[in-house]
Design a protein around this motif. Sequence first.
Motif, short mmCIF file in Angstrom:
data_model
loop_
_atom_site.label_atom_id
_atom_site.label_comp_id
_atom_site.label_asym_id
_atom_site.label_seq_id
_atom_site.Cartn_x
_atom_site.Cartn_y
_atom_site.Cartn_z
N ARG A 293 0.89 -1.16 0.05
CA ARG A 293 0.04 -0.08 0.02
C ARG A 293 0.92 1.30 0.00
O ARG A 293 1.67 1.40 0.78
CB ARG A 293 -0.93 -0.03 1.11
CG ARG A 293 -1.93 -1.09 1.26
CD ARG A 293 -3.23 -0.75 2.45
NE ARG A 293 -3.90 0.48 2.03
CZ ARG A 293 -4.17 1.61 2.90
NH1 ARG A 293 -2.94 1.82 3.69
NH2 ARG A 293 -4.78 2.50 2.32
N GLY A 294 0.71 1.93 -0.96
CA GLY A 294 1.38 3.30 -1.14
C GLY A 294 1.36 3.85 -2.37
O GLY A 294 1.24 3.25 -3.33
N ILE A 295 1.59 5.03 -2.38
CA ILE A 295 1.75 5.82 -3.74
C ILE A 295 3.14 6.30 -4.23
O ILE A 295 3.64 7.26 -3.15
CB ILE A 295 0.72 7.12 -3.74
CG1 ILE A 295 -0.77 6.41 -3.59
CG2 ILE A 295 0.88 7.91 -5.03
CD1 ILE A 295 -1.94 7.11 -4.20
N ARG A 297 5.87 8.66 -5.60
CA ARG A 297 5.78 10.05 -6.04
C ARG A 297 7.24 10.36 -6.87
O ARG A 297 8.26 9.62 -6.33
CB ARG A 297 5.53 11.19 -5.05
CG ARG A 297 3.89 10.93 -4.33
CD ARG A 297 2.95 11.41 -5.27
NE ARG A 297 1.71 11.28 -4.57
CZ ARG A 297 0.41 11.42 -5.07
NH1 ARG A 297 0.29 11.79 -6.35
NH2 ARG A 297 -0.69 11.23 -4.51
N PHE A 317 -1.66 7.27 -8.86
CA PHE A 317 -2.76 6.36 -9.13
C PHE A 317 -3.04 6.26 -10.62
O PHE A 317 -3.00 7.31 -11.14
CB PHE A 317 -3.91 6.98 -8.26
CG PHE A 317 -5.15 6.00 -8.55
CD1 PHE A 317 -5.35 4.58 -7.97
CD2 PHE A 317 -6.39 6.48 -8.94
CE1 PHE A 317 -6.21 3.84 -8.14
CE2 PHE A 317 -7.36 5.67 -9.34
CZ PHE A 317 -7.57 4.50 -8.79
N PHE B 41 -5.96 7.47 -1.77
CA PHE B 41 -5.08 6.56 -0.86
C PHE B 41 -5.10 7.30 0.37
O PHE B 41 -4.97 8.65 0.63
CB PHE B 41 -3.66 6.66 -1.33
CG PHE B 41 -2.90 5.75 -0.11
CD1 PHE B 41 -2.85 4.50 -0.64
CD2 PHE B 41 -1.92 6.32 0.55
CE1 PHE B 41 -2.04 3.56 0.28
CE2 PHE B 41 -1.09 5.77 1.42
CZ PHE B 41 -1.24 4.14 1.33
N GLU B 61 -3.86 11.09 0.45
CA GLU B 61 -3.28 11.39 -1.10
C GLU B 61 -4.53 11.54 -2.02
O GLU B 61 -5.31 10.56 -2.10
CB GLU B 61 -2.37 10.16 -1.30
CG GLU B 61 -1.18 10.00 -0.54
CD GLU B 61 0.22 9.60 -1.08
OE1 GLU B 61 0.35 9.89 -2.26
OE2 GLU B 61 0.76 8.88 -0.35
#
Lengths: 364, 129
Positions: A293-295, A297, A317, B41, B61
């Motif tokens: 889980r995580g975006i 950047r 995303f 998120f 996010e």
Amino acid sequence: MSELKRTPLYQVHLQTGAKMVEFGGWHMPVQYQGIIKEHQATRESAGLFDVSHMGEILVEGADALPFLQRLVTNDVSKIGIGRILYTPMVKEDGGTVDDLLIYNLGLNRYLLVVNAANKEKDLLWIESHLSGQVGVADKSDEYALLALQGPGAEKILQQITALDLKTIKKYHFTVGAVSGVPCLVSRTGYTGEDGFELYCHPEGVEQLWHALMEAGRDEGLTPAGLGARDTLRMEAALPLYGQELSEEINPLMAGLGWTVKFDKEDFIGKGALLKIKEQGADHRLIGLEMVGRGIPRTGYQIQAGGQPVGWVTSGGFAPSLNTNIALAYVKPEFAAVDTELEVLIRGKEIKAKVVTKPFYKKSL
Amino acid sequence: MSKVPVELKYSNDHEWVLLEGNRATVGITDYAQQSLGDIVFLELPQVDDIIEAGDAFGVVESVKAASDLMMPLTGKVIEVNEELMDSPEIINEDPYEKGWMIVVEFTDASQIEDLLSSEQYEQLIEENA
């Protein structure tokens, strides 16, 4: 910083409810209804983008072709009149000055379409390398530019033009009236979808915008901002200058080897790029999909077994895939598909894996 | 126009707070969700975490960017809205009801004085506009 520039559609954007942001020295719409909605509309029907901030530079004269051949890495001689070439323009050391489209307008005239933020730099670069009988002129104020993108683009556009759009192949263009507005219509885009880019005089662009929106009403055409443009191009793994490309990044590292034609005569940076090709680039551009889980950047560190091996250039995303993805540079030994890596997100190592690019492929 | 329910308190960082006894339910305001755009998120704390006012209790996010969530009142987290982890878009759809994030048992009631009334918060977002 100097005052932000406005496209001729500035008021239209405000009336359409756009959220405006600074981008490359311009006031630009980042979104209207929401990035995800605009992204999906472009994938499913069509999106209309104002990209009038792009720079247009005219290069003409008897020696225009040999001059451009020396200036850029791709082979300009391969494009006949009515065709378009994507090419990097690099420095002597191979670092990328800009990536651009070259339109062959005929009669030794070429239109270079460059990134908004790079235009002044590009002009200086081009002018400082002038040779032979060549004239260079900044024509950006004479062009507004709309991008109509998505599977419904042809049907929508065909309603308001007598041009036979079926005959315009990818990376080709023609000229003619669209809703009475004289346009250069090219089958190009930056979304991974079929679509057109329409160049016209700024005075005609408002009419053109409204005519397209009207023609696209039943097709679900949606105004789309820079936010959706970025998620769309990221899913299509198209490079963005300033992130995947820069003066420190050469086209070979960026996976643009196909745009570097070593078999043509000398061009700026050829020696350096040849050396890099022989030695191998020290990093490679990969596609990453998050497992944890995580975006990811821009700028986040990529690790393998706790050791830094690269960095994220674009991430976020992916609305069409419903996952979090990134374009990233990693050392070549970590670039193979399925390699397990970690992205350092706010101090935590979050699992990711290398996947094939592009992330999104248009279904035909 | 952003909704600013009168029964809630607000922080300068765009969190809303619903006070009930020594409990506070916390989320982000309608104005905040609109400014962020599509939320994709969320990171929230664990139950029993103790967090100081002014510290980050999580991260939200949007498609474009990550933003810290700031704790409005010092206290212990006693409930976390787990539903948001799988469906963070709820925050866009319903920031004040289904979009609640955490419930805190606060320990310093004097910090309530630092929060804004709905009128004061409306003024804040007008100034930001």
